[in-house]
Scaffold this active site. Structure first.
Site, PDB file in Angstrom:
ATOM      1  N   ARG A  18       0.844  -1.190   0.000  1.00 19.87           N
ATOM      2  CA  ARG A  18       0.000   0.000   0.000  1.00 19.87           C
ATOM      3  C   ARG A  18       0.881   1.243   0.000  1.00 19.87           C
ATOM      4  NH1 ARG A  18      -4.683   0.648   4.282  1.00 19.87           N
ATOM      5  NH2 ARG A  18      -3.792  -1.346   4.755  1.00 19.87           N
ATOM      6  N   GLY A  50      -0.012   6.988   2.598  1.00 17.66           N
ATOM      7  CA  GLY A  50      -1.142   7.896   2.495  1.00 17.66           C
ATOM      8  C   GLY A  50      -2.331   7.321   1.765  1.00 17.66           C
ATOM      9  N   CYS A  51      -2.273   6.059   1.405  1.00 15.48           N
ATOM     10  CA  CYS A  51      -3.360   5.406   0.667  1.00 15.48           C
ATOM     11  C   CYS A  51      -4.137   4.510   1.615  1.00 15.48           C
ATOM     12  CB  CYS A  51      -2.769   4.582  -0.473  1.00 15.48           C
ATOM     13  SG  CYS A  51      -4.000   3.732  -1.442  1.00 15.48           S
ATOM     14  N   SER A  52      -5.460   4.590   1.552  1.00 15.51           N
ATOM     15  CA  SER A  52      -6.293   3.747   2.424  1.00 15.51           C
ATOM     16  C   SER A  52      -6.587   2.422   1.794  1.00 15.51           C
ATOM     17  CB  SER A  52      -7.588   4.470   2.761  1.00 15.51           C
ATOM     18  OG  SER A  52      -8.297   4.811   1.581  1.00 15.51           O
TER      19      SER A  52
END
Length: 113
Positions: A108, A111-113
């Site tokens: 991931r 800052g990515c969900s």
């Protein structure tokens, strides 16, 4: 979250990211695509994107940022296949960052969900 692939239980994060990157396979990619990302079938165009994201990651040790990835797409496949719009047409839930990288079994991005 878990998925079952070829008789083996594969662990995913709550958002569907592969927990153990070394477990990735094309069968796992297909399962993540269909069960997590809602993609009916991975076409050759999907695989072009998936394979290039993996190449970029293993060549550079990090997930490619979108602008750099679009340049790679242009060099590899031509201008008509080098836009965010093109990527989103195959990975509509999250484009390159949230969807293609997930299906490709990459970590991931920050800052990515």
């Amino acid at each position: 979250m878990e998925i079952e692939v070829e008789g083996k239980t594969i662990q995913l994060s709550e958002a569907g990211w592969l927990e153990d990157l070394s477990e990735w396979s094309e069968a796992i990619a297909e399962k993540i695509a269909t069960e997590v990302e809602g993609i009916d079938e991975l076409t050759p165009e999907h695989w072009d994107i998936i394979n290039l994201t993996r190449k970029a990651f293993y060549d550079n040790g990090q997930v490619a940022e979108p602008r750099k990835f679009m340049k790679m797409m242009k060099e590899e496949f031509g201008k008509d296949r080098s836009s965010n719009k093109y990527i989103f047409s195959f990975f509509p839930k999250g484009g390159l960052i949230k969807s293609a990288n997930k299906v490709a079994g990459l970590p991931r991005p920050k800052g990515c969900s």
